[in-house]
Design a protein around this motif. Structure first.
Motif, mmCIF file in Angstrom:
data_model
loop_
_atom_site.group_PDB
_atom_site.id
_atom_site.type_symbol
_atom_site.label_atom_id
_atom_site.label_comp_id
_atom_site.label_asym_id
_atom_site.label_seq_id
_atom_site.Cartn_x
_atom_site.Cartn_y
_atom_site.Cartn_z
ATOM 1 N N ILE A 105 0.818 -1.207 0.000
ATOM 2 C CA ILE A 105 0.000 0.000 0.000
ATOM 3 C C ILE A 105 0.858 1.266 0.000
ATOM 4 O O ILE A 105 0.517 2.265 -0.631
ATOM 5 N N GLY A 106 1.987 1.244 0.725
ATOM 6 C CA GLY A 106 2.826 2.435 0.805
ATOM 7 C C GLY A 106 3.297 2.903 -0.559
ATOM 8 O O GLY A 106 3.192 4.086 -0.904
ATOM 9 N N VAL A 107 3.807 1.986 -1.377
ATOM 10 C CA VAL A 107 4.319 2.336 -2.710
ATOM 11 C C VAL A 107 3.183 2.821 -3.605
ATOM 12 O O VAL A 107 3.302 3.847 -4.301
ATOM 13 N N LYS A 108 2.065 2.111 -3.595
ATOM 14 C CA LYS A 108 0.954 2.484 -4.468
ATOM 15 C C LYS A 108 0.294 3.776 -4.024
ATOM 16 O O LYS A 108 -0.158 4.572 -4.860
ATOM 17 N N LEU A 109 0.218 4.001 -2.716
ATOM 18 C CA LEU A 109 -0.393 5.238 -2.240
ATOM 19 C C LEU A 109 0.442 6.453 -2.649
ATOM 20 O O LEU A 109 -0.106 7.491 -3.034
ATOM 21 N N ARG A 110 1.769 6.345 -2.565
ATOM 22 C CA ARG A 110 2.615 7.441 -3.021
ATOM 23 C C ARG A 110 2.412 7.714 -4.510
ATOM 24 O O ARG A 110 2.435 8.863 -4.956
ATOM 25 N N GLU A 111 2.208 6.640 -5.274
ATOM 26 C CA GLU A 111 1.946 6.812 -6.710
ATOM 27 C C GLU A 111 0.608 7.503 -6.946
ATOM 28 O O GLU A 111 0.484 8.374 -7.825
ATOM 29 N N ILE A 112 -0.400 7.131 -6.155
ATOM 30 C CA ILE A 112 -1.716 7.772 -6.273
ATOM 31 C C ILE A 112 -1.614 9.262 -5.958
ATOM 32 O O ILE A 112 -2.141 10.118 -6.699
ATOM 33 N N LEU A 267 -7.119 10.825 -14.410
ATOM 34 C CA LEU A 267 -8.096 10.450 -13.382
ATOM 35 C C LEU A 267 -8.503 8.989 -13.518
ATOM 36 O O LEU A 267 -8.698 8.288 -12.512
ATOM 37 N N HIS A 268 -8.620 8.526 -14.753
ATOM 38 C CA HIS A 268 -8.939 7.113 -14.975
ATOM 39 C C HIS A 268 -7.826 6.223 -14.444
ATOM 40 O O HIS A 268 -8.094 5.174 -13.822
ATOM 41 N N ASP A 269 -6.576 6.621 -14.663
ATOM 42 C CA ASP A 269 -5.440 5.856 -14.134
ATOM 43 C C ASP A 269 -5.461 5.814 -12.607
ATOM 44 O O ASP A 269 -5.171 4.777 -11.993
ATOM 45 N N VAL A 270 -5.809 6.938 -11.984
ATOM 46 C CA VAL A 270 -5.890 6.993 -10.519
ATOM 47 C C VAL A 270 -6.988 6.062 -10.014
ATOM 48 O O VAL A 270 -6.805 5.342 -9.021
ATOM 49 N N ALA A 271 -8.137 6.054 -10.687
ATOM 50 C CA ALA A 271 -9.240 5.184 -10.277
ATOM 51 C C ALA A 271 -8.841 3.711 -10.348
ATOM 52 O O ALA A 271 -9.140 2.926 -9.432
ATOM 53 N N LEU A 272 -8.163 3.320 -11.426
ATOM 54 C CA LEU A 272 -7.700 1.939 -11.545
ATOM 55 C C LEU A 272 -6.684 1.601 -10.455
ATOM 56 O O LEU A 272 -6.698 0.494 -9.902
ATOM 57 N N LEU A 273 -5.813 2.550 -10.139
ATOM 58 C CA LEU A 273 -4.796 2.320 -9.119
ATOM 59 C C LEU A 273 -5.420 2.180 -7.738
ATOM 60 O O LEU A 273 -5.020 1.318 -6.938
#
Length: 408
Positions: A105-112, A267-273
């Motif tokens: 979650i840490g890595v993906k949250l930073r990406e979001i 925004l679509h990329d963020v939703a998928l992430l």
């Protein structure tokens, strides 16, 4: 208090969310982007990870002592099974949430958050920043304070109803028993608030589209020609010839719509992430809440005459609490999906205008095709969608269980 009341970007806005998550072992990572994150102390990172591991050990120990010390004393087999189902699902969900925060979650949250920050740079308007992050941090703080207070009060009331009296040890034990539930609630609110932030950005993008649909074609902004930013459309007068003015206005509008397409794609990329990051947590959370509703309904059915009103109050409060959590999840996802679905309709309204250049019309047609293709939805590991229909299914399933058990 400055950080809480005046959020200027995505990182300062979600700081209270990150702080509360770190208390419950759900944030053993730094939110700081790139270069700043590299300067963070290794000792602090190791300390946070150690705290998360200690939280896992605490929840496991709490589950063991609860199973061996309290459930064994249960009067009926049905009560034992439902109590084990309730507490095991709650603790298992807590352990999974903390474990996921340690791994992915840490890595993906930073990406979001980084993608949110990029979108903010394209929405360069000061009006946008004042609207999108106004009181966001304060809202997060009040949100978590309310949840923590409600969970502890319900647990204290439950102990008082079951024991008939209340001591300091009972309050202390009620706080410990609240920890797994608070961990799960924090993970759920983490997802919900990210979805609401996503929804707000879709909403602002749609407001930009609606302003384009209402404003005349001779309204434009010189910044569109040389930048990639989306800003409010201002009146712009050019000294060159009429044909040059018209050509520049059409170019500005094409650039404006292209920038909106880029933002929509981001925004679509963020939703998928977000969906891929929290999909398994959503699955665990829905299993936990459904397994919690069953023992609550069972306690209401097998209620003893002694202190019946107290049992009714605690049962109703727990039921409202669980259904509220499910409702918040379903409502936030539905709001984001509905806001995203509005965009193609607004583009169609713009395309109905008579004063649109053929090149602008081609850009709008590509925009409409892109918006129709880039629909979003939120699901639990692609097993079922999280929306209002899912909420209705949970409610109808719970009532069906109550009706069936009452007739046995």
């Amino acid at each position: 208090m400055k950080c809480v009341s005046r959020a200027t970007d995505i990182y300062s806005a979600v700081w209270p969310l990150h702080f509360i998550s770190r208390i419950f072992g759900l944030a053993p990572y730094s939110l700081k982007p790139g270069a700043e994150s590299a300067k963070c102390s290794t000792f602090v990172t190791c300390l946070c990870r150690t705290w998360s591991i200690l939280c896992i050990i605490f929840v496991v120990a709490l589950e063991y002592f609860y199973m061996t010390g309290i459930i064994i004393k249960s009067s009926t087999l049905k009560h034992k099974v439902t109590s084990i189902l309730f507490f095991a699902s709650m603790c298992s969900c807590s352990i999974i949430n903390i474990f996921q925060s340690l791994i992915i979650i840490g890595v993906k949250l930073r990406e979001i958050l980084h993608k949110f920050s990029e979108i903010d740079q394209r929405f360069s308007s000061k009006v946008y920043r004042s609207l999108i992050y106004k009181n966001t941090s304060l809202f997060f703080t009040l949100q978590f304070a309310t949840v923590i207070l409600v969970v502890i009060i319900i647990n204290v009331l439950l102990i008082y109803v079951s024991k008939g009296y209340l001591t300091f040890i009972h309050i202390f034990s009620a706080f410990f028993l609240s920890v797994p539930a608070l961990v799960n609630c924090t993970a759920i609110l983490h997802f919900v608030n990210l979805v609401l932030l996503l929804r707000n950005k879709y909403k602002y993008l749609n407001s930009e589209l609606e302003s384009s649909a209402l404003s005349p074609c001779n309204i434009t902004n010189s910044e569109y020609c040389n930048t990639n930013y989306v800003t409010p459309i201002d009146t712009f007068r050019m000294k060159p010839s009429f044909n040059e003015q018209r050509g520049y206005r059409y170019y500005s509008r094409r650039q404006h719509f292209r920038n909106l397409r880029i933002i929509y794609s981001q925004l679509h990329d963020v939703a998928l992430l977000i969906n891929s990051t929290y999909g398994f947590s959503l699955l665990c959370a829905t299993v936990w809440m459904f397994c919690s509703v069953i023992p609550t309904a069972n306690n209401l059915i097998e209620m003893k005459p002694t202190n019946i009103y107290g049992h009714i109050i605690t049962t109703v409060l727990w039921s409202i609490y669980y259904f509220a959590l499910i409702g918040i999840m379903a409502m936030s996802c539905s709001l984001a999906v509905n806001e995203c679905s509005r965009s193609p309709l607004i583009v169609q309204k713009i395309m109905l205008r008579d004063d649109i250049d053929s090149e602008v019309m081609k850009e709008l047609e590509m925009m409409f095709t892109q918006f129709k293709a880039m629909k979003i939805e939120f699901s639990a590991c692609d097993m079922y969608r999280i929306d209002l229909q899912f909420l209705c299914g949970i409610i109808s399933g719970s009532f069906s269980y109550v009706i069936i058990v009452m007739q046995l």
